[in-house]
Write a protein that holds these residues in place. Structure first.
Motif, short mmCIF file in Angstrom:
data_model
loop_
_atom_site.label_atom_id
_atom_site.label_comp_id
_atom_site.label_asym_id
_atom_site.label_seq_id
_atom_site.Cartn_x
_atom_site.Cartn_y
_atom_site.Cartn_z
N ALA A 269 -11.75 47.35 28.74
CA ALA A 269 -12.20 48.35 27.80
C ALA A 269 -13.53 48.95 28.19
O ALA A 269 -13.87 50.06 27.79
N ALA A 270 -14.30 48.25 29.01
CA ALA A 270 -15.60 48.77 29.42
C ALA A 270 -15.46 50.07 30.18
O ALA A 270 -16.37 50.91 30.18
N ALA A 271 -14.35 50.26 30.86
CA ALA A 271 -14.13 51.50 31.60
C ALA A 271 -13.79 52.64 30.66
O ALA A 271 -13.90 53.79 31.01
N VAL A 272 -13.33 52.31 29.45
CA VAL A 272 -12.92 53.32 28.49
C VAL A 272 -14.00 53.56 27.44
O VAL A 272 -14.22 54.68 27.00
N ARG B 249 10.32 62.08 40.73
CA ARG B 249 11.37 61.10 41.03
C ARG B 249 10.81 59.68 41.13
O ARG B 249 11.45 58.72 40.68
N ASP B 250 9.61 59.53 41.68
CA ASP B 250 9.01 58.21 41.86
C ASP B 250 7.83 57.98 40.90
O ASP B 250 6.92 57.23 41.20
N ARG B 251 7.89 58.64 39.77
CA ARG B 251 6.78 58.56 38.81
C ARG B 251 6.59 57.14 38.27
O ARG B 251 7.50 56.32 38.28
N GLY B 252 5.38 56.91 37.79
CA GLY B 252 5.06 55.65 37.14
C GLY B 252 4.30 55.93 35.86
O GLY B 252 4.29 57.06 35.36
N SER B 253 3.66 54.91 35.33
CA SER B 253 2.92 55.04 34.08
C SER B 253 1.59 54.32 34.20
O SER B 253 1.52 53.23 34.79
N GLN B 254 0.55 54.93 33.70
CA GLN B 254 -0.78 54.32 33.69
C GLN B 254 -1.29 54.35 32.25
O GLN B 254 -1.32 55.41 31.62
N GLU B 255 -1.66 53.19 31.72
CA GLU B 255 -2.19 53.16 30.35
C GLU B 255 -3.62 53.68 30.34
O GLU B 255 -4.50 53.16 31.03
N ILE B 256 -3.86 54.72 29.57
CA ILE B 256 -5.18 55.34 29.47
C ILE B 256 -5.54 55.44 27.99
O ILE B 256 -4.84 56.10 27.21
N TYR C 132 -11.10 59.64 29.55
CA TYR C 132 -9.92 58.88 29.12
C TYR C 132 -9.26 59.55 27.91
O TYR C 132 -8.04 59.69 27.85
N LEU C 133 -10.09 59.95 26.94
CA LEU C 133 -9.54 60.59 25.75
C LEU C 133 -8.85 61.91 26.10
O LEU C 133 -7.82 62.26 25.51
N LYS C 134 -9.42 62.62 27.06
CA LYS C 134 -8.85 63.90 27.48
C LYS C 134 -7.44 63.71 28.02
O LYS C 134 -6.51 64.43 27.65
N GLY D 71 -8.75 61.39 38.26
CA GLY D 71 -9.52 60.67 37.25
C GLY D 71 -8.95 59.30 36.92
O GLY D 71 -8.45 58.59 37.80
N PRO D 72 -9.01 58.90 35.64
CA PRO D 72 -8.58 57.56 35.24
C PRO D 72 -7.11 57.27 35.48
O PRO D 72 -6.69 56.12 35.44
N SER D 73 -6.31 58.31 35.75
CA SER D 73 -4.88 58.10 35.97
C SER D 73 -4.56 57.54 37.35
O SER D 73 -3.48 57.02 37.58
#
Length: 199
Positions: A18-21, A141-148, A33-35, A55-57
């Protein structure tokens, strides 16, 4: 050795948590991150396919430990651009510029939100030679997910992220040696072959 370097970077960013956020002095989430969370929310609500590309992604393994980018750049499926723009307007975003030229190719539009700041929406990324829609399909096609900021944001796969970092470094006026090192220098030979294949 290359793999251990990747894992070390990923672990270092995970430890930040959370320190990064959240700003420890104000208790407020970082605008970067909020953006990205806000834009993914607009995309989800409007039915627009988007990929977060800066960025954070960026995968934690590809980020320098001592640098947290404030950039927010989104690649949108070209035929969904109008849907996304309508959604942004409904949520307080203001368009600053239309599609602007990257060499001879129009590729991005700039937006601004009073609380969240600047955002670049790309219909294509400079350096990718495929037609915009086809290029998006390949990355999607090779997409992923990043929690932001506790929201799942859609991102290209790691190979796609490496390629975008290298293309950005190649055309940037700033020193992007850290990006090149993270995207290419620590990559295994198999990973470099994947990057060449995607390019």
């Amino acid at each position: 050795k290359a793999q251990s370097e990747l894992e070390r970077n990923r672990a270092a960013h995970a430890d930040q948590g959370a320190a990064a956020v959240v700003d420890t002095e104000t208790g407020l989430a970082s605008p970067a991150y909020l953006k990205q969370r806000a834009v993914q929310g607009v995309a989800d609500a409007s039915g627009s396919d988007v990929l977060h590309i800066k960025g954070p992604s960026v995968d934690p393994a590809l980020r320098p430990e001592d640098h947290e980018s404030q950039d927010a750049d989104i690649l949108v499926r070209p035929r969904h651009l109008n849907l996304l723009q309508q959604g942004l307007r409904q949520h307080g975003w203001q368009q600053v510029s239309g599609l602007r030229s990257g060499g001879l190719v129009e590729h991005s539009t700039n937006w601004y939100h009073p609380q969240l700041g600047q955002l670049d929406i790309h219909v294509r990324f400079p350096g990718i030679q495929l037609a915009a829609g086809r290029a998006f399909d390949v990355l999607w096609r090779d997409r992923g997910s990043q929690e932001i900021a506790r929201w799942n944001c859609v991102v290209p796969g790691v190979t796609g992220q490496r390629l975008i970092m290298l293309l950005h470094a190649a055309r940037s006026l700033r020193n992007r040696s850290q990006d090149v090192q993270q995207a290419w220098g620590v990559a295994t030979e198999a990973e470099r072959t994947q990057i060449r294949g995607l390019a």
